[in-house]
Every structure is written in C-alpha cells, then in structure tokens.
Design a protein around this motif. Sequence first.
Motif, PDB file in Angstrom:
ATOM      1  N   ALA A  79      10.078   1.174  -4.662  1.00 30.70           N
ATOM      2  CA  ALA A  79       9.000   1.989  -5.022  1.00 30.70           C
ATOM      3  C   ALA A  79       8.453   2.863  -4.043  1.00 30.70           C
ATOM      4  CB  ALA A  79       7.857   0.943  -5.443  1.00 30.70           C
ATOM      5  N   VAL A  80       8.765   3.021  -2.903  1.00 29.49           N
ATOM      6  CA  VAL A  80       8.539   3.875  -1.967  1.00 29.49           C
ATOM      7  C   VAL A  80       9.465   5.075  -1.663  1.00 29.49           C
ATOM      8  CG1 VAL A  80       7.648   4.248   0.615  1.00 29.49           C
ATOM      9  CG2 VAL A  80       7.573   1.974  -0.632  1.00 29.49           C
ATOM     10  N   ARG A  81       8.842   6.488  -1.584  1.00 35.51           N
ATOM     11  CA  ARG A  81       9.729   7.281  -1.487  1.00 35.51           C
ATOM     12  C   ARG A  81       9.767   7.780   0.078  1.00 35.51           C
ATOM     13  NH1 ARG A  81       6.064   9.144  -5.561  1.00 35.51           N
ATOM     14  NH2 ARG A  81       4.651  10.107  -3.719  1.00 35.51           N
ATOM     15  N   LEU A  82      10.863   7.354   0.639  1.00 34.19           N
ATOM     16  CA  LEU A  82      11.355   7.382   1.932  1.00 34.19           C
ATOM     17  C   LEU A  82      11.787   8.795   2.363  1.00 34.19           C
ATOM     18  CD1 LEU A  82      11.299   5.706   4.645  1.00 34.19           C
ATOM     19  CD2 LEU A  82      13.614   5.444   4.299  1.00 34.19           C
ATOM     20  N   ALA A  83      11.141   9.164   3.218  1.00 32.52           N
ATOM     21  CA  ALA A  83      11.456  10.626   3.855  1.00 32.52           C
ATOM     22  C   ALA A  83      11.959  10.296   5.354  1.00 32.52           C
ATOM     23  CB  ALA A  83      10.183  11.525   4.022  1.00 32.52           C
ATOM     24  N   PRO A  84      13.314  10.273   5.241  1.00 28.25           N
ATOM     25  CA  PRO A  84      14.181   9.846   6.447  1.00 28.25           C
ATOM     26  C   PRO A  84      14.477  10.584   7.658  1.00 28.25           C
ATOM     27  CG  PRO A  84      15.836  10.145   4.723  1.00 28.25           C
ATOM     28  CD  PRO A  84      14.294  10.509   4.327  1.00 28.25           C
ATOM     29  N   ASP A  85      14.202  11.977   7.422  1.00 29.72           N
ATOM     30  CA  ASP A  85      14.392  12.949   8.321  1.00 29.72           C
ATOM     31  C   ASP A  85      13.042  13.571   9.110  1.00 29.72           C
ATOM     32  OD1 ASP A  85      17.181  12.888   7.554  1.00 29.72           O
ATOM     33  OD2 ASP A  85      17.034  14.527   6.160  1.00 29.72           O
ATOM     34  N   VAL A  86      11.894  13.096   8.855  1.00 31.99           N
ATOM     35  CA  VAL A  86      10.789  13.746   9.590  1.00 31.99           C
ATOM     36  C   VAL A  86      10.295  12.866  10.663  1.00 31.99           C
ATOM     37  CG1 VAL A  86      10.051  14.903   7.284  1.00 31.99           C
ATOM     38  CG2 VAL A  86       9.478  12.614   7.686  1.00 31.99           C
ATOM     39  N   LEU A  87       9.279  13.480  11.351  1.00 26.48           N
ATOM     40  CA  LEU A  87       8.881  12.822  12.687  1.00 26.48           C
ATOM     41  C   LEU A  87       7.867  11.866  11.913  1.00 26.48           C
ATOM     42  CD1 LEU A  87       8.809  15.357  15.469  1.00 26.48           C
ATOM     43  CD2 LEU A  87      10.456  13.334  14.893  1.00 26.48           C
ATOM     44  N   TYR A  88       7.008  12.374  11.012  1.00 23.43           N
ATOM     45  CA  TYR A  88       5.854  11.355  10.370  1.00 23.43           C
ATOM     46  C   TYR A  88       5.515  12.029   9.137  1.00 23.43           C
ATOM     47  CZ  TYR A  88       2.819  15.409  12.344  1.00 23.43           C
ATOM     48  OH  TYR A  88       2.286  16.695  12.569  1.00 23.43           O
ATOM     49  N   VAL A 115       0.583  -1.364  -0.089  1.00 25.83           N
ATOM     50  CA  VAL A 115       0.176   0.091  -0.079  1.00 25.83           C
ATOM     51  C   VAL A 115       0.887   1.238  -0.008  1.00 25.83           C
ATOM     52  CG1 VAL A 115      -1.934  -1.136   1.103  1.00 25.83           C
ATOM     53  CG2 VAL A 115      -0.319   0.119   2.486  1.00 25.83           C
ATOM     54  N   LEU A 116       2.120   1.005   0.129  1.00 18.65           N
ATOM     55  CA  LEU A 116       2.959   2.405   0.086  1.00 18.65           C
ATOM     56  C   LEU A 116       3.601   2.513  -1.179  1.00 18.65           C
ATOM     57  CD1 LEU A 116       5.027   2.379   3.557  1.00 18.65           C
ATOM     58  CD2 LEU A 116       3.078   3.609   2.963  1.00 18.65           C
ATOM     59  N   ALA A 176       6.678   8.187   2.702  1.00 15.47           N
ATOM     60  CA  ALA A 176       6.679   7.182   3.852  1.00 15.47           C
ATOM     61  C   ALA A 176       7.863   7.489   4.902  1.00 15.47           C
ATOM     62  CB  ALA A 176       6.124   5.908   3.968  1.00 15.47           C
ATOM     63  N   THR A 177       7.809   7.248   6.134  1.00 13.64           N
ATOM     64  CA  THR A 177       8.964   7.420   6.818  1.00 13.64           C
ATOM     65  C   THR A 177       9.091   6.218   7.748  1.00 13.64           C
ATOM     66  OG1 THR A 177      10.494   8.856   8.295  1.00 13.64           O
ATOM     67  CG2 THR A 177       7.930   8.617   8.670  1.00 13.64           C
ATOM     68  N   THR A 178      10.041   5.868   8.499  1.00 15.85           N
ATOM     69  CA  THR A 178      10.385   4.774   9.537  1.00 15.85           C
ATOM     70  C   THR A 178      11.303   5.404  10.264  1.00 15.85           C
ATOM     71  OG1 THR A 178      10.472   2.626   9.863  1.00 15.85           O
ATOM     72  CG2 THR A 178      12.051   3.561   8.098  1.00 15.85           C
TER      73      THR A 178
END
Length: 319
Positions: free
Chosen positions: A143-152, A121-122, A127-129
């Motif tokens: 295939a997921v655009r990861l935003a690694p620096d954010v809280l959510y 579904v991502l 998204a972030t983790t």
Amino acid sequence: MSRGSSHRVVMIVDAGSNPFELGIATELFGLRRPELARPWYEFALCAAEPSVPMHRGMFTLSGVATLDAAEAADTVIVPNRPDPEAGAAPAVLAAVRRAAARGARLVSFCTGAFVLAEAGVLDGRTATTHWRWAEQFTARFPAVRLAPDVLYVADGNVFTAAGSAAALDLGLHLIRADHGAEIANAVSRRLVFAAHRDGGQRQFVERPVAEVPDVSLAPVLAWAQARLDTPLTVADLAARAAVSQATLHRRFQAELGTTPLAWLTGERVALACRLIERGELRLDRVAEASGLGSASNLRVKLRRQTGLTPTAYRRRFAS
C-alpha cells in the motif's frame, strides 16, 4: 516555525537501533548553535524501556525520557535497525500512531521507514528506504508507493530518508524548511557536508565497475554555479564538458539522478532564496542575479520548489 519559538524534536530509540542515525539527529537538532542568533530546536531522546541496548550490544542507552516525551513533540523521529524484519515494540508503534493522529511531523532514517509502515501511517503515501531493502519493503507493504532511487521523500508531514548518510540530507532539508537556505548552509558548513546533494541513491547501488570510469561532473558543476547570473543552457554545459548533449544527459542521470536542466533550475532557485534571505527586495533584481530572467518566472519556480511565494518566503526567512 516562527523565529520566536522553539520546535521540539523527539527521537524514539528502540532495541537494536543504529548509533549512527542517533548521532546525526543529535548533531542536527540537539546541539546549541548560538552563532545563529535565533531559537533553535529542543531535542530529546525517548524509549519504551528504561535502558535500550543499541545495535549488536555496542552500548546500552539509559537515562532517556519515556515515550510520553513524544506526545508533546512537533517532530517525531522513529527508530530504525539493521534488521528491518525485527518489528518495533508495540508501545513504539502506538506512540507513532498517536503522533500521526495529532499531525506531528514524522521522520524516518534508513530502515525506519519499516516502522512507519508497520504503524500504518505510510499507506497511500510515497516513501523511500535503503536500496538494499527496497524489494523486501515493497513486498511487505504494497500500500506504500516506494521511491527507491531518491535520497529522501517528503509526503505531507511524513519524511523518509534512504541510507544512513541520507539522514543528513533529510535533516538539512528540514532545517531549510524551518529556517531557510542561509541557515541550512551555515549548519552544513559546520558539518563539512553539502547543504544539498543532487541526485539519488541509485548512484550507490552495487553494480559492476566500468572498465573505464567516467570523468566527474564536478568541474562543470562548479563552472556553472559561478555563472548562474548568465543565460546558461544545456548546450553550454555540454560544450564546457566537451561532450554531446545526449552524453551530458546520460552522465547527469548516472551521477546525479537528474537532468542538466533540472539541476540548473534548482541551483538558480537556491541562489534566489539566498538573495531574498539576505534582504534583496527587488524581485526583478533577484531574478536577474539568479538567472531566472523575470520576476514572474521567479515566482513560478520558487513556488514550485518551496511551496511559497517570494513574499511569503521573505516574510518567513529574510534577515
């Protein structure tokens, strides 16, 4: 979420899940809050098995609902675990896919993003983790655009939080979206937790300790928050902090993960939201009191940050 109805939140628990995130979800959505004088969330836990061993066998959870409970949920919180390589149960993934197909709001805390990604579904979303697992996540789910620096991250009806404590940030964001800033502030006071933490998880990433630690921005932020109705500028903030504007920008990026101007605008919009919720009908007065200047600027900034016009925001959240 209308005032006259409850919103059903269901958290799926799987073998090896963390108790901390379970506790956060229970605290945010499961406690009765009669002091708020409005319908609150209906909250339930569910699992694929009758008993679920939690992380490292700390305890076994039993007596929870079956996965059928997720079928009627407005919001589904997916399970997470300390070892993201331990795949989720097939029945859990199927339940997540069904929830996504019918348009339920999907939420993950920490490594729960791996479950959403496993379910597919991502794909194509942001998204972030947890920062510790960012490289592993990116390699496994390109295939997921990861935003690694954010809280959510909020991407449509899918919401992902970074580390475990960021589950509180995301949970309060959801409460703010459902009930408005005033209610979110009331809940945060009960939690003794900031209703909104600016910045991202980059401030928590392991790195060498500086020989001379930087001075906290807290005094400058508090000074500015008490003067939002005045025409503050970045230059004013820098002067208050007794640093150059370039140094102030570097400190904001390092400590909060944002710029001074973006932080200031966010604080002004949050104040405007509270004034609207408390019943102020005159947009020019709201704009003046929050430092946004004009009603037209207020409309632009409010819509950009909340997705709502002032009229729609008042209809949804005003007392």
